[in-house]
Motif scaffolding. Structure first.
Motif, PDB file in Angstrom:
ATOM      1  N   ARG B 177      12.519  -2.562 -10.828  1.00 37.15           N
ATOM      2  CA  ARG B 177      12.008  -2.785  -9.471  1.00 37.15           C
ATOM      3  C   ARG B 177      11.270  -4.125  -9.461  1.00 37.15           C
ATOM      4  O   ARG B 177      10.042  -4.181  -9.498  1.00 37.15           O
ATOM      5  CB  ARG B 177      11.060  -1.660  -9.058  1.00 37.15           C
ATOM      6  CG  ARG B 177      11.718  -0.291  -9.038  1.00 37.15           C
ATOM      7  CD  ARG B 177      10.767   0.739  -8.491  1.00 37.15           C
ATOM      8  NE  ARG B 177      10.581   0.594  -7.053  1.00 37.15           N
ATOM      9  CZ  ARG B 177       9.460   0.946  -6.412  1.00 37.15           C
ATOM     10  NH1 ARG B 177       8.431   1.427  -7.079  1.00 37.15           N
ATOM     11  NH2 ARG B 177       9.377   0.803  -5.100  1.00 37.15           N
ATOM     12  N   LEU B 204       7.387  -3.613 -10.236  1.00 41.57           N
ATOM     13  CA  LEU B 204       6.599  -2.438  -9.848  1.00 41.57           C
ATOM     14  C   LEU B 204       6.898  -1.263 -10.772  1.00 41.57           C
ATOM     15  O   LEU B 204       7.994  -1.149 -11.319  1.00 41.57           O
ATOM     16  CB  LEU B 204       6.939  -2.029  -8.409  1.00 41.57           C
ATOM     17  CG  LEU B 204       6.768  -3.097  -7.328  1.00 41.57           C
ATOM     18  CD1 LEU B 204       7.141  -2.514  -5.960  1.00 41.57           C
ATOM     19  CD2 LEU B 204       5.344  -3.623  -7.309  1.00 41.57           C
ATOM     20  N   ASP B 208       5.530   4.593  -7.373  1.00 37.97           N
ATOM     21  CA  ASP B 208       4.280   4.610  -6.620  1.00 37.97           C
ATOM     22  C   ASP B 208       3.709   3.262  -6.175  1.00 37.97           C
ATOM     23  O   ASP B 208       2.612   3.209  -5.652  1.00 37.97           O
ATOM     24  CB  ASP B 208       3.232   5.354  -7.430  1.00 37.97           C
ATOM     25  CG  ASP B 208       2.995   4.655  -8.752  1.00 37.97           C
ATOM     26  OD1 ASP B 208       3.653   3.637  -9.006  1.00 37.97           O
ATOM     27  OD2 ASP B 208       2.146   5.125  -9.527  1.00 37.97           O
ATOM     28  N   GLY B 209       4.431   2.192  -6.391  1.00 36.89           N
ATOM     29  CA  GLY B 209       3.954   0.918  -5.850  1.00 36.89           C
ATOM     30  C   GLY B 209       2.881   0.223  -6.671  1.00 36.89           C
ATOM     31  O   GLY B 209       2.308  -0.777  -6.237  1.00 36.89           O
ATOM     32  N   ARG B 239      -2.490  -1.450  -7.291  1.00 38.13           N
ATOM     33  CA  ARG B 239      -1.738  -1.468  -6.043  1.00 38.13           C
ATOM     34  C   ARG B 239      -2.099  -2.739  -5.289  1.00 38.13           C
ATOM     35  O   ARG B 239      -3.191  -3.273  -5.450  1.00 38.13           O
ATOM     36  CB  ARG B 239      -2.140  -0.275  -5.176  1.00 38.13           C
ATOM     37  CG  ARG B 239      -1.348   0.955  -5.440  1.00 38.13           C
ATOM     38  CD  ARG B 239      -1.986   2.114  -4.697  1.00 38.13           C
ATOM     39  NE  ARG B 239      -1.946   3.303  -5.537  1.00 38.13           N
ATOM     40  CZ  ARG B 239      -0.843   3.991  -5.771  1.00 38.13           C
ATOM     41  NH1 ARG B 239       0.294   3.635  -5.205  1.00 38.13           N
ATOM     42  NH2 ARG B 239      -0.864   5.045  -6.554  1.00 38.13           N
ATOM     43  N   VAL B 285       6.500  -8.590  -3.700  1.00 42.68           N
ATOM     44  CA  VAL B 285       6.293  -7.139  -3.757  1.00 42.68           C
ATOM     45  C   VAL B 285       7.195  -6.443  -2.734  1.00 42.68           C
ATOM     46  O   VAL B 285       7.801  -5.408  -3.021  1.00 42.68           O
ATOM     47  CB  VAL B 285       4.802  -6.778  -3.526  1.00 42.68           C
ATOM     48  CG1 VAL B 285       4.629  -5.282  -3.301  1.00 42.68           C
ATOM     49  CG2 VAL B 285       3.960  -7.254  -4.700  1.00 42.68           C
ATOM     50  N   ALA B 286       7.324  -7.037  -1.550  1.00 45.16           N
ATOM     51  CA  ALA B 286       8.189  -6.439  -0.521  1.00 45.16           C
ATOM     52  C   ALA B 286       9.628  -6.359  -1.017  1.00 45.16           C
ATOM     53  O   ALA B 286      10.316  -5.355  -0.810  1.00 45.16           O
ATOM     54  CB  ALA B 286       8.103  -7.259   0.772  1.00 45.16           C
ATOM     55  N   THR B 289       9.971  -3.656  -3.658  1.00 44.77           N
ATOM     56  CA  THR B 289       9.885  -2.318  -3.071  1.00 44.77           C
ATOM     57  C   THR B 289      11.244  -1.832  -2.578  1.00 44.77           C
ATOM     58  O   THR B 289      11.522  -0.641  -2.562  1.00 44.77           O
ATOM     59  CB  THR B 289       8.870  -2.319  -1.906  1.00 44.77           C
ATOM     60  OG1 THR B 289       7.660  -2.905  -2.380  1.00 44.77           O
ATOM     61  CG2 THR B 289       8.582  -0.916  -1.416  1.00 44.77           C
ATOM     62  N   GLN B 290      12.085  -2.805  -2.194  1.00 47.90           N
ATOM     63  CA  GLN B 290      13.412  -2.427  -1.694  1.00 47.90           C
ATOM     64  C   GLN B 290      14.342  -1.931  -2.803  1.00 47.90           C
ATOM     65  O   GLN B 290      15.375  -1.342  -2.523  1.00 47.90           O
ATOM     66  CB  GLN B 290      14.073  -3.625  -1.003  1.00 47.90           C
ATOM     67  CG  GLN B 290      13.417  -3.988   0.315  1.00 47.90           C
ATOM     68  CD  GLN B 290      13.756  -5.406   0.752  1.00 47.90           C
ATOM     69  OE1 GLN B 290      14.672  -6.024   0.220  1.00 47.90           O
ATOM     70  NE2 GLN B 290      13.016  -5.919   1.722  1.00 47.90           N
TER      71      GLN B 290
END
Lengths: 189, 291
Positions: B177, B204, B208-209, B239, B285-286, B289-290
């Protein structure tokens, strides 16, 4: 140091003697006597010297002639088929995509490569593609108009139904239609 | 331009032999967008120009999920910019490759040449620093591989010995990720040099981010590209919150040692490092996250 090289330009082989330092731009202009590519800034910024190296636009002021050996070089002199202008050339003429004309050969070479890669380029994509070609007359709108018109025209040709949308200049229809019928069967993509 | 002898070796061995023979009188030519210009301006006056574009190993462009990406020193920016693999696995690298010059320039100029010129504002540098890339160098005693951060040693100075040749750039595979992003601050959309370049690469934890790994690199604000370990530590294991982001941005600005020149003042550059670091991290990070 002098050396004999062969450049393949517009499908013809030019045996020329150059120095190590001879730039492709100088070889084309002074040795091959193809003066279409223009010297503008000499620093790779203005794009007036743009030619295609194996179909990719490059600034020929930053390429050594010796480095271009073995590559297919296309200059503005090589884009018309005999008397029939390339649709991009025709559209620049019909829509006034030029003022003083110095940037035009480079603009057209980049535009041809651009439409080759992205036949349905939007205005924004055309502007993005032409970022390395400066027009100091600042006639950019009509240049973008011309590239867009050429894209329509070339798209029409591919579909076998040329759409002439460049102001109805009668000189426009003739050679393009003749070329279409001579080239591909109607309806072929 | 002063004249020179043009040499076009077909193998690494041949190129190294030429470099051994001619030493400091020779320069290697990749895309030429820096060297031809420097020779035109007589800033560089080599007696021998060694065109490395005919050497097979230097034209390699290969992706392997376990080994990562290999970018031969003669591979132009345009290849990176357009590569599906680069866009998918290293989005920040595709962005930084696309920022270089014009289309015409990107068809010629190479990431390898960009590193060898070693300008503080080198476009490809921040993202390579953030991705922990390595470089392969060939010399008379075989080849060696070093982290890219050790390759550039100062303004226009590299770790290359006179008889050595840059072969390729190796970028490790991204984690499960992972995301990366590059932001170039410039005055014009194209054909401009970075006032500030910021690259962020993050990975990540599953689910859980939480940020497992964060790497931040800056260009054009120090003699060489730099990493910001302090900001990375601030994010690692955490986070992403506005407070953490603000702290990391401030730490990046503190690490920057920019100069004032015709493009921008040092103060402005520092402030922009602050802002753009936050933006680059958020975007990286965005993207992660995908996945």
């Amino acid at each position: 140091m002098r050396q004999l090289i062969e450049l393949n330009v517009n499908g013809e082989v030019y045996p020329i003697d150059v120095e190590g330092r001879t730039r492709l731009l100088d070889a084309l202009r002074d040795k091959c006597l193809l003066t279409g590519a223009k010297e503008g800034c000499s620093t790779g910024d203005c794009g007036a010297c743009t030619v295609l190296l194996d179909s990719m636009p490059v600034t020929s002021c930053l390429v050594l002639a010796a480095s271009a050996v073995g590559k297919q070089i296309t200059t503005i002199e090589g884009v018309a088929k005999g008397e029939a202008l390339h649709p991009v050339q025709r559209a620049f003429m019909d829509l006034g995509g030029l003022q003083c004309g110095i940037c035009t050969p480079g603009m057209i070479m980049t535009s041809i490569a651009l439409l080759e890669e992205n036949p349905n380029a939007t205005r924004d994509e055309i502007r993005y593609g032409l970022q390395g070609n400066l027009c100091r007359c600042t006639g950019y709108d009509k240049i973008v108009d011309a590239v867009q018109a050429a894209a329509h025209e070339m798209d029409g040709r591919r579909r076998g139904t040329p759409r002439v949308e460049t102001g109805g200049n009668p000189a426009m229809a003739g050679p393009l239609q003749a070329d279409t019928t001579g080239g591909r069967s109607p309806g072929a993509r | 331009m002063r004249d020179f002898e043009y040499l076009a070796p077909r193998s690494i061995g041949e190129a190294v032999a030429l470099l051994q023979q001619h030493g400091a009188k020779a320069r290697c030519l990749a895309g030429g967008t820096d060297l031809v210009l420097m020779m035109t301006d007589k800033i560089a006056t080599p007696a021998y120009v060694i065109d490395i574009k005919h050497i097979p190993e230097l034209n390699v462009f290969e992706w392997d999920p376990t080994g990562g990406l290999t970018i031969g020193a003669a591979v132009p920016f345009r290849i990176l910019e357009r590569s599906d693999v680069v866009q998918r696995h290293y989005p920040g690298m595709a962005e930084s490759a696309g920022e270089v010059g014009s289309w015409q320039i990107r068809n010629l100029a190479t990431p390898g040449g960009n590193l060898c010129t070693a300008s503080p504002s080198a476009e490809i540098a921040p993202i390579l620093w953030a991705l922990d890339a390595q470089v392969t160098i060939a010399g008379p005693n075989g080849s060696r591989r070093i982290p890219v951060q050790q390759f550039v040693t100062g303004v226009r100075r590299t770790a290359l010995e006179p008889e050595e040749l840059l072969v390729d750039i190796r970028v490790p595979p991204p984690g499960e990720r992972a995301g990366s992003h590059y932001i170039k601050l410039k005055e014009r959309q194209k054909m401009d040099i970075a006032f500030v370049g910021v690259a962020a690469a993050v990975e990540l934890e599953p689910g859980d981010g939480v940020i497992r790994e964060a790497k931040i690199a800056l260009g054009a604000v120090a003699p060489t590209p730099i990493r910001v370990p302090k900001a990375e530590a601030t994010l690692r294991g955490q986070r992403l919150t506005d407070e953490r982001l603000e702290e990391a941005g401030r730490e990046a600005a503190d690490a920057a040692k920019p100069i004032t020149d015709v493009r921008a003042s040092a103060e402005y550059r520092k402030e922009m490092v602050h802002v753009l670091t936050k933006r680059a991290i958020r975007q990286a990070v965005a993207i992660a996250t995908q996945h």
